[in-house]
Enzyme design. Structure first.
Site, PDB file in Angstrom:
ATOM      1  N   HIS B 243       0.951  -1.108  -0.199  1.00  0.00           N
ATOM      2  CA  HIS B 243      -0.208   0.154  -0.060  1.00  0.00           C
ATOM      3  C   HIS B 243       0.362   1.395   0.098  1.00  0.00           C
ATOM      4  O   HIS B 243       1.982   1.207   0.988  1.00  0.00           O
ATOM      5  CB  HIS B 243      -0.874   0.501   1.120  1.00  0.00           C
ATOM      6  CG  HIS B 243      -2.079   0.853   1.394  1.00  0.00           C
ATOM      7  ND1 HIS B 243      -1.771   2.027   1.253  1.00  0.00           N
ATOM      8  CD2 HIS B 243      -3.352   0.513   0.813  1.00  0.00           C
ATOM      9  CE1 HIS B 243      -3.175   2.388   1.475  1.00  0.00           C
ATOM     10  NE2 HIS B 243      -3.810   2.132   0.832  1.00  0.00           N
ATOM     11  N   ARG B 264      -5.865   9.604  -1.188  1.00  0.00           N
ATOM     12  CA  ARG B 264      -5.335  10.573  -2.830  1.00  0.00           C
ATOM     13  C   ARG B 264      -6.088  11.126  -3.345  1.00  0.00           C
ATOM     14  O   ARG B 264      -6.356  11.769  -4.529  1.00  0.00           O
ATOM     15  CB  ARG B 264      -4.327   9.350  -3.244  1.00  0.00           C
ATOM     16  CG  ARG B 264      -3.115   9.310  -3.044  1.00  0.00           C
ATOM     17  CD  ARG B 264      -2.303   8.516  -3.165  1.00  0.00           C
ATOM     18  NE  ARG B 264      -2.593   7.273  -2.641  1.00  0.00           N
ATOM     19  CZ  ARG B 264      -3.080   6.092  -2.968  1.00  0.00           C
ATOM     20  NH1 ARG B 264      -2.640   5.965  -5.114  1.00  0.00           N
ATOM     21  NH2 ARG B 264      -3.554   5.260  -3.040  1.00  0.00           N
TER      22      ARG B 264
END
Ligand code: FAD
Ligand code: HEM
Ligand code: SF4
Ligand code: F3S
Ligand code: FES
Lengths: 239, 581, 128, 167
Positions: B243, B264
């Site tokens: 990740h 994000r």
């Protein structure tokens, strides 16, 4: 500027051991940041690999690392050791039988949980299973508003062990089970609300045993308010 | 008669033994008992039932096609594109087809209460790598809702729960038929033998063996190692997903905890220590919103090139949205950063790629059957569903979809399959291996070896690998495999986590060796597997099947990917997979 | 092996809810009532009159007024009801099993005797 | 001291002992079952910190409510008996009752007053928690009011009760 005292480079950890002859005071180096879980892991790594405590996720989601820090129930992984703390005392949870060291047997907690029929009981005519359509329930509906803030219980038992009534003879269902009962009683998809209300509102082990000590709501690491759920059930008895 | 260092084992018998109580394990129990309530089902769980493993930790959500404007085909092609076409298409197809049905079941039978859109239907949010907003969620604590409610179902169904019991090995009978498992009660240290008609392995993979790692502590590859020792075949073992945004909190255990992908999506910017927005040079089009593999790799390369922060990370910054906005939209993440003395709402936070999910695992078919009759594998322990890279939101879908299928299969199979008498020699060997560290006074500390394993995997079998490093890693892993046989964990057998760590370590090393082996074989960059010496993707699509040989040997064979549902688009020659341009 | 705890039929459970609800509301209502009666009583015997003045004469005069007879009778009934209901929870919180039953029976009997005795005096005192 | 006075004194002692024993039970079991009731340094620090930690105050409100309720009930038992002497013989009543005017008894009455005031106000608070659906924050705020009222009314009452001692 306020005078800043330098944080001590070590933390003294006092642990209540189930074997009273086992060492119970340890010194571990301070790291930054540091939680109580980090301190316990350091004790395990550096001094006593047999120190008993449990954890799993270390991010406050599994609810298995609950212990008492300086007397109060908390998740070890979510309790910071800040700069001004040089010494902590950890005990196993109050009101539950100790398995070893900091590991307690949560059975009484889950027994209480179990006795409120903690699972959804669908209506007789409701379709359930992989081919059934989920219920349409607007997010601003009355039921959703009540259920939402009470949903994320991780079963950590911090509330149970902060409530002297639940811990003493373990015949009070306790905050978490009552909170779960409230969620299901409010859930329009559920058909067993009357039965559940008759348990939490009709048994001596139910809501009347709560005296608003508020240990529960203050201790809950997920910010739930079981005391509020108890108030709500008390009101529901009148309707 | 010789005396053994372990107590008399407890002898138990059951129809279906389910190992692991994560999403796959509990869904399996639910389906088995719904299909046939007369079955005797036993859950064996190393951690607390329903409160261990990673399904519990799912924040983001669950991918399923519910909206009429979405389509199964779209979800399928997203999954293949994410997996770089390495997926077993049959498994991926089953996943996307069953996912909506499992969501329905989770709502109507299990009682989950997912978040709703304004019109009262289930809300779905956007997740990376998807052409449609199809991620079902309950706030940012989706896993708690799913696992909490599944756990409640256990109170309705009443399977036997062996909590805090670690499964050790699959045991055959004298003819090589599956007979059951061995295990040990962690609370008392007493061993047990569980005979079963059907065994379901759902222990949730092995991604904890890295210095920076996200999963729960139980996930030490026990299931895979168990199957490995029992002679089952594995695939895609090199495919470990990182990740991109794991927290860095020094030596604190919090290190590796995930900052969710939604950041994000919402416009968070990644910078290196020089203040450069480095995604501009790796994926100028999608920038931070690129897929996990690309973003994780880019961050890693920045750090490796010396452009990381002193803590060895890069910086994620979303504070330009304004303090209040960040606090409102990501309360959990803000709290998490504040806990380690940083603050997402008011400035950049140090992050690093973090080991997250193992795509590889035991080879299964769509009914979770394996090559060993009577053995089913489901969830993260199985390989092939996600190919070279898992989409966010497909993980919990996999564990519940395949858990459910395993339950159905087990219910159908158990009545017809007889109990077998476990081979005493195998049982003794299993206990001997497990109890050895406990008896030893002198030897390396398991905690120290774990630390070394994590460093090694991080540095040499990590985000970006190279041939030389992998050769070295393989050698060092062989050394560790030797050393772990001498590890000492003194103390009582009851609740002794030093000893538990020693057993974890043995399994982790077993799995780590297969990972290094497979990674050395794959001389290309594909999805989560990045080779600095082979930055391009190969034209042909094949995967490595691994099996245990005699001693510590690893046997391998190469198999082509079958395109039963969809063919991959033709790769351009320079079709770099997002590696360094 | 499913766990279906044996429970009495729903009808009797409904009446259990009504009983608990009645106890709950009585405790609170008597409490509110007592807030007035007890503080009033205390004020009249300690503040308005000094305690040393609350001799037999004082009682004589006081119970000559119907208002005070009613006041004191209601207060007595309410205070005992309140205390018994309150002690119900207290006893449950610190005891279990037969011990709980025994303590409850004792509290109940003591309260009953006090109530009878107390009412008797007030009536006798008021009439004599 | 006359015999009735002695018997009253005896009864009083028994009630006092029962209340003390009850206090010990409440505080000790608190220590075992909710994590410790004794005012340790850590706990006092908590009381001083704002926010959720103030729950320590709620906890003590509960202990004191309990103890004061039981204490007042104990005194009530005694009080009903001594008033009943009036029906039996007003002279004996007066004899026993003269004890109430002594300095020691007056001090005890002040204690009773505080117990009664706290129990009453806090009881009203608990009723309002249910009626008005107060949460932990609001109910803690009301608790401050309870404490303040107890103090104010208690001091005023104490002044009247103790005045004769000093005059
Ligand atoms: C932090 C984090 C966030 C994630 N977020 C998402 C997300 O948003 N969306 C998504 O789709 N996926 C997400 N995932 C991935 C997803 O959680 C996993 O794919 C999935 O939960 C795996 O489920 P499982 O049932 O196979 O295993 P798990 O849920 O991990 O359960 C494993 C179980 O096996 C038990 N066990 C282990 N070893 C033994 C043994 N030897 N004996 C007995 N029992 C044993 C454990 O106690 C545990 O109960 C996330 C993962 C992590 C770590
Ligand atoms: C004067 C006004 C009073 C009010 C408003 C009041 C209110 C209350 C309330 C609301 C409770 C319930 C507390 C709980 O469940 O947590 C309670 C408990 C109790 N009260 Fe009172 N009360 C009053 C007077 C009295 C008096 C005079 C006595 C003594 C005779 C008394 C004895 C008790 C006892 C023994 C309890 C049980 C304690 C407990 O549950 O912790 N109360 N009171
Ligand atoms: S209500 Fe809160 S404190 Fe209680 S068990 Fe649930 S999460 Fe833990
Ligand atoms: S601590 Fe206990 S008494 Fe009530 S308010 Fe919470 S359940
Ligand atoms: S370790 Fe999971 S909540 Fe602390």
């Amino acid at each position: 500027m306020s005078p800043v005292r330098a944080a001590s480079p070590h933390i003294t950890v006092r642990v209540t051991r189930s074997d009273s002859s086992a060492p119970s005071e340890f010194t571990v180096p301070r790291i930054k940041p540091m939680t109580v879980l980090d301190a316990l892991l350091a004790v395990q790594r550096l001094h006593d690999s047999a120190l008993g405590f449990r954890f799993s996720c270390r991010v406050g989601m599994c609810g298995t690392c609950t212990i008492r820090v300086d007397g109060r129930s908390a998740l070890a992984c979510q309790t910071e050791i800040t700069d001004e703390i040089a010494e902590i005392r950890v005990d196993p949870l109050a009101g539950l039988p100790v398995v070893r060291d900091l590991v307690v047997d949560m059975t009484p907690f889950w027994e209480a949980w179990k006795s409120v029929t903690p699972y959804l009981v669908p209506h007789d005519d409701a379709e359930v299973g992989m081919d059934a359509e989920p219920a349409v329930i607007p997010p601003d509906s009355e039921e959703r508003r009540h259920i939402d803030p009470s949903l994320d219980c991780i079963g950590c038992g911090a509330c149970f062990s902060s409530c002297g009534i639940a811990g003493a003879h373990r015949d009070f269902l306790g905050p978490a089970a009552l909170n779960r009962a409230m969620v299901l009683i409010d859930d329009s998809r559920d058909a067993a609300s009357r039965l559940r209300l008759s348990v939490v509102g009709g048994d001596e082990s139910g809501v009347d045993r709560c005296h608003y000590i508020y240990g529960c709501s203050a201790a809950c690491p997920k910010g739930l308010d079981p005391a509020k759920a108890i108030r709500r059930i008390r009101k529901k008895r009148f309707s | 008669m010789t005396t053994t260092p372990w107590a008399d084992p407890e002898l138990l018998t059951t129809d279906v033994a389910v190992i692991g109580s994560g999403g796959a394990g509990l869904m399996c129990v639910l389906h088995a008992l719904e299909a046939d309530p007369s079955l005797h089902v036993t859950i064996v769980s190393k951690g607390a039932v329903g409160r261990s493993g990673c399904t519990r930790m799912v924040q983001g959500g669950y991918n399923a096609v519910l909206d009429p404007n979405d389509s199964i085909d779209a979800h399928f092609s997203d999954t293949l594109a994410g997996g770089k076409y390495l997926n077993n298409q049959e498994l991926a197809w089953t996943l996307v087809n069953d996912a909506p049905r499992v969501i329905h079941e989770l709502e109507t039978r299990v009682g989950c209460f997912f978040d709703r859109r304004a019109d009262g239907r289930i809300h779905q949010k956007a997740f990376a790598g998807q052409t449609f907003d199809r991620t079902v969620h309950r706030g940012d604590l989706t896993g708690i809702e799913i696992m909490g409610r599944l756990r409640d179902q256990m109170f309705r169904l009443g399977p036997v729960e062996l909590e805090d019991v670690r499964a050790l090995d699959l045991i055959h009978d004298a003819d090589g038929q599956l007979a059951g498992i061995t295990g040990v009660h962690m609370r008392t240290g007493r061993p047990l033998v569980l005979r079963a008609r059907v065994v379901v392995v759902a222990t949730g993979g092995s991604a904890t063996m890295y210095r920076v790692a996200a999963p729960a502590r139980e996930k030490t590859g026990d299931g895979i190692a168990m199957c490995w020792r029992a002679g089952l075949a594995m695939r895609d073992m090199e495919m470990l997903q990182f990740h991109p945004t794991g927290l860095l909190a020094g030596e604190a255990r919090m290190t590796g905890a995930v900052l969710e992908e939604g950041l994000r999506g919402a416009g968070a910017i990644l910078r290196n220590a020089l203040g450069e927005r480095y995604m501009e040079s790796y994926d100028p089009e999608r920038l931070e919103r690129s897929t996990r593999d690309v973003v994780a790799r880019s961050g890693y390369l920045e750090i490796a090139a010396g452009r990381g922060t002193p803590e060895g990370g890069v910086l994620i910054d979303i504070s330009h949205l304004g303090r209040e906005e960040v606090e409102r939209r990501f309360p959990g993440m803000v709290a998490r950063t504040r806990q380690i003395g940083q603050d997402l709402a008011s400035g950049p936070v140090t992050v690093s790629p973090t080991a997250h999910f193992h795509m590889g695992g035991v080879i299964i078919d769509k009914d979770c059957l394996t090559s060993l009759q009577g053995l089913l594998v489901a969830g993260e322990d199985a390989g092939g569903v996600h190919g070279a890279n898992r989409l966010g939101g497909n993980g919990v879908a996999e564990s519940t979809v395949y858990g459910a299928r395993a339950g159905d299969t087990a219910a159908g199979m158990a009545p017809a399959r007889s109990l077998h008498e476990p081979d005493q020699g195998e049982i003794d060997a299993s206990f001997r291996r497990a109890y050895a560290p406990l008896g030893r006074e002198e030897g390396p500390s398991p905690f120290e070896l774990t630390r070394r394993l994590k460093e090694l995997m991080w540095n040499k079998v990590g985000v970006v690998r190279d041939g030389e490093g992998l050769v070295q890693a393989a050698k060092e892993l062989d050394g560790l495999a030797e050393e772990v046989r001498t590890v000492a964990a003194p103390g009582p057998a009851a609740v002794n986590f030093g000893w538990q760590e020693a057993m974890d370590l043995t399994n982790q090393i077993t799995v780590a060796r297969t990972m290094a082996y497979a990674a050395a074989w794959r001389t290309e960059t594909r999805g989560a597997h990045a080779r600095s010496d082979y930055p391009d993707s190969r034209q042909e699509l094949d995967y490595l099947v691994l099996e245990a040989g005699p001693g510590d040997e690893i046997h391998s064979s190469v198999a082509p990917v079958e395109f039963t549902h969809a063919s991959p688009p033709r790769l351009e020659k320079s079709g770099s997979d997002g590696g360094k341009p | 092996m499913t766990t279906t705890p044996a429970r009495p039929a729903p009808a009797s459970r409904g009446s259990a809810v009504r009983r608990r609800r009645a106890a709950y509301i009585s405790l609170r209502m008597t409490g509110v009532l007592l807030a007035v009666l007890v503080l009033g009583h205390f004020a009249s015997t300690h503040v308005i009159t000094d305690v040393s003045g609350t001799d037999a004469n004082f009682i004589d005069e006081r119970w000559a007024s119907l208002l005070w007879v009613i006041w004191d009778s209601v207060m007595l009934v309410a205070v005992l009801a309140h205390a018994v209901l309150g002690l119900w929870a207290v006893v449950a919180d610190y005891s279990a099993g037969t011990r709980r039953l025994v303590i409850r029976a004792t509290v109940f009997v003591v309260a009953g005797l006090l109530l009878l005795g107390g009412l008797a005096i007030i009536i006798v005192g008021a009439s004599g | 001291m006359t015999l009735p006075q002695f018997l009253f004194f005896l009864g009083f002692t028994i009630v006092a002992l029962v209340v003390i024993a009850f206090t010990v039970v409440v505080l000790r079991s608190a220590r075992f079952y909710d994590g410790g009731a004794f005012p340790t340094g850590a706990m006092i620090m908590r009381l001083a910190r704002p926010g959720r930690e103030r729950v320590e105050l709620q906890r003590w409100a509960f202990y004191v409510h309990r103890i004061s309720g039981a204490g007042v009930f104990g005194f009530l038992c005694l009080h009903v008996v001594d008033v009943s002497l009036f029906a039996f013989s007003p002279a004996v009543y007066d004899n026993v009752h003269s004890l109430y005017g002594t300095a020691v008894m007056r001090v005890i009455e002040v204690g009773l007053l505080f117990a009664l005031l706290f129990h009453t106000f806090n009881g009203l608070r608990l009723v309002s928690v249910d009626v008005k659906d107060l949460g932990i924050v609001a109910s803690t705020r009301v608790l401050y009011v309870v404490l303040a009222s107890t103090l104010v009314f208690g001091i005023v009452g104490a002044y009247y009760i103790l005045k004769p001692v000093f005059l």
